[in-house]
Design an enzyme around this catalytic site. Sequence first.
Site, PDB file in Angstrom:
ATOM      1  N   MET A 160      27.757  19.284  12.745  1.00 28.15           N
ATOM      2  CA  MET A 160      26.966  18.065  12.765  1.00 28.15           C
ATOM      3  C   MET A 160      26.085  17.890  11.530  1.00 28.15           C
ATOM      4  O   MET A 160      24.965  17.407  11.611  1.00 28.15           O
ATOM      5  CB  MET A 160      26.129  18.013  14.051  1.00 28.15           C
ATOM      6  CG  MET A 160      26.966  18.100  15.319  1.00 28.15           C
ATOM      7  SD  MET A 160      28.340  16.925  15.388  1.00 28.15           S
ATOM      8  CE  MET A 160      27.445  15.404  15.601  1.00 28.15           C
ATOM      9  N   ARG A 161      26.613  18.268  10.384  1.00 26.91           N
ATOM     10  CA  ARG A 161      25.911  18.077   9.118  1.00 26.91           C
ATOM     11  C   ARG A 161      26.845  17.414   8.116  1.00 26.91           C
ATOM     12  O   ARG A 161      28.050  17.633   8.144  1.00 26.91           O
ATOM     13  CB  ARG A 161      25.442  19.409   8.544  1.00 26.91           C
ATOM     14  CG  ARG A 161      24.367  20.049   9.386  1.00 26.91           C
ATOM     15  CD  ARG A 161      23.690  21.175   8.647  1.00 26.91           C
ATOM     16  NE  ARG A 161      22.592  21.682   9.438  1.00 26.91           N
ATOM     17  CZ  ARG A 161      21.351  21.213   9.382  1.00 26.91           C
ATOM     18  NH1 ARG A 161      21.056  20.240   8.560  1.00 26.91           N
ATOM     19  NH2 ARG A 161      20.413  21.737  10.150  1.00 26.91           N
ATOM     20  N   ILE A 162      26.242  16.644   7.242  1.00 28.77           N
ATOM     21  CA  ILE A 162      27.003  16.016   6.165  1.00 28.77           C
ATOM     22  C   ILE A 162      27.167  17.052   5.056  1.00 28.77           C
ATOM     23  O   ILE A 162      26.197  17.674   4.616  1.00 28.77           O
ATOM     24  CB  ILE A 162      26.281  14.760   5.647  1.00 28.77           C
ATOM     25  CG1 ILE A 162      26.176  13.736   6.777  1.00 28.77           C
ATOM     26  CG2 ILE A 162      26.990  14.184   4.435  1.00 28.77           C
ATOM     27  CD1 ILE A 162      25.258  12.584   6.485  1.00 28.77           C
ATOM     28  N   ILE A 163      28.397  17.233   4.636  1.00 29.96           N
ATOM     29  CA  ILE A 163      28.705  18.200   3.580  1.00 29.96           C
ATOM     30  C   ILE A 163      28.264  17.618   2.237  1.00 29.96           C
ATOM     31  O   ILE A 163      28.524  16.458   1.930  1.00 29.96           O
ATOM     32  CB  ILE A 163      30.210  18.520   3.570  1.00 29.96           C
ATOM     33  CG1 ILE A 163      30.627  19.153   4.906  1.00 29.96           C
ATOM     34  CG2 ILE A 163      30.577  19.423   2.395  1.00 29.96           C
ATOM     35  CD1 ILE A 163      29.919  20.435   5.246  1.00 29.96           C
ATOM     36  N   LYS A 178      19.539  21.066   0.671  1.00 27.28           N
ATOM     37  CA  LYS A 178      20.912  21.249   1.146  1.00 27.28           C
ATOM     38  C   LYS A 178      21.754  22.037   0.151  1.00 27.28           C
ATOM     39  O   LYS A 178      22.549  22.888   0.542  1.00 27.28           O
ATOM     40  CB  LYS A 178      21.564  19.898   1.417  1.00 27.28           C
ATOM     41  CG  LYS A 178      22.980  20.027   1.955  1.00 27.28           C
ATOM     42  CD  LYS A 178      23.740  18.713   1.974  1.00 27.28           C
ATOM     43  CE  LYS A 178      23.134  17.763   2.941  1.00 27.28           C
ATOM     44  NZ  LYS A 178      23.949  16.568   3.169  1.00 27.28           N
ATOM     45  N   GLY A 229      32.154  24.960  20.485  1.00 32.97           N
ATOM     46  CA  GLY A 229      33.280  25.630  19.855  1.00 32.97           C
ATOM     47  C   GLY A 229      34.606  25.454  20.570  1.00 32.97           C
ATOM     48  O   GLY A 229      35.509  26.272  20.415  1.00 32.97           O
ATOM     49  N   SER A 230      34.758  24.378  21.326  1.00 31.59           N
ATOM     50  CA  SER A 230      36.027  24.190  22.040  1.00 31.59           C
ATOM     51  C   SER A 230      37.184  23.955  21.076  1.00 31.59           C
ATOM     52  O   SER A 230      38.313  24.365  21.352  1.00 31.59           O
ATOM     53  CB  SER A 230      35.921  23.055  23.063  1.00 31.59           C
ATOM     54  OG  SER A 230      35.719  21.815  22.428  1.00 31.59           O
ATOM     55  N   ASN A 231      36.928  23.341  19.937  1.00 32.95           N
ATOM     56  CA  ASN A 231      38.003  23.150  18.959  1.00 32.95           C
ATOM     57  C   ASN A 231      38.320  24.455  18.227  1.00 32.95           C
ATOM     58  O   ASN A 231      39.470  24.698  17.877  1.00 32.95           O
ATOM     59  CB  ASN A 231      37.654  22.022  17.994  1.00 32.95           C
ATOM     60  CG  ASN A 231      37.830  20.685  18.653  1.00 32.95           C
ATOM     61  OD1 ASN A 231      38.923  20.324  19.046  1.00 32.95           O
ATOM     62  ND2 ASN A 231      36.735  19.955  18.815  1.00 32.95           N
ATOM     63  N   HIS A 269      36.999  14.004  13.699  1.00 37.40           N
ATOM     64  CA  HIS A 269      36.041  12.969  14.109  1.00 37.40           C
ATOM     65  C   HIS A 269      36.506  12.319  15.412  1.00 37.40           C
ATOM     66  O   HIS A 269      37.672  11.947  15.541  1.00 37.40           O
ATOM     67  CB  HIS A 269      35.894  11.904  13.024  1.00 37.40           C
ATOM     68  CG  HIS A 269      34.884  10.872  13.369  1.00 37.40           C
ATOM     69  ND1 HIS A 269      33.536  11.122  13.318  1.00 37.40           N
ATOM     70  CD2 HIS A 269      35.015   9.608  13.814  1.00 37.40           C
ATOM     71  CE1 HIS A 269      32.876  10.040  13.717  1.00 37.40           C
ATOM     72  NE2 HIS A 269      33.760   9.106  14.020  1.00 37.40           N
TER      73      HIS A 269
END
EC number: 2.1.2.2
Length: 189
Positions: free
Chosen positions: A88-91, A65, A12-14, A107
């Site tokens: 880290m998942r594709i929406i 999903k 969660g640094s961003n 990214h």
Amino acid sequence: MKRLVVFASGNGSNYAALQAAIAAGELAAQIVCVVCDHVDAYVLTRAQADGVPVIVINYRDYPDKAAAERAIVTQLPPLDLVILAGYMRIIGDTLLAAYPKRIINLHPALLPSFPGRNGILDAYNYGVRITGVTVHYVDAGIDSGEIIAQQAVPIAPKQSLPALEAAIHAAEHQLLPQVVSDLIEEGVI
């Protein structure tokens, strides 16, 4: 005040960089929710310490999903922008349809080069001398959406992978809050 939702899977640094920009008055927004797919991710600790509501979603609890994303959509508060910051998942189509042109991704590479989950490592192993960070709109592809902004990060000869990772994260912490601020100022969101 624009309402942001941050999706993250790890440290969660961003998220913290966005919160710092908000606290410093550099970003006219508030983070109204954090969505995470790992119950033990440190981003949850950060969000809870800030009093930000969290949604923890275990995709294995759902048949597919789309069902997991429907569960997310039904729990989200009203929002102006979804920010994927280390998610880290594709929406999938469910979230894309619910928030068209309102989901951005951070990214750790200069797209279109080195898409996917290992952008830093892939650039490092390929031997490029310049890599960087990209913020882009999310579409149905993998890191293929319209690029909003990029920031280059040089790779020094014999630079270690951990040193490159630190440089990439520093660039992310600058670029992401700036892009969100720009989108707000330009009236995009």
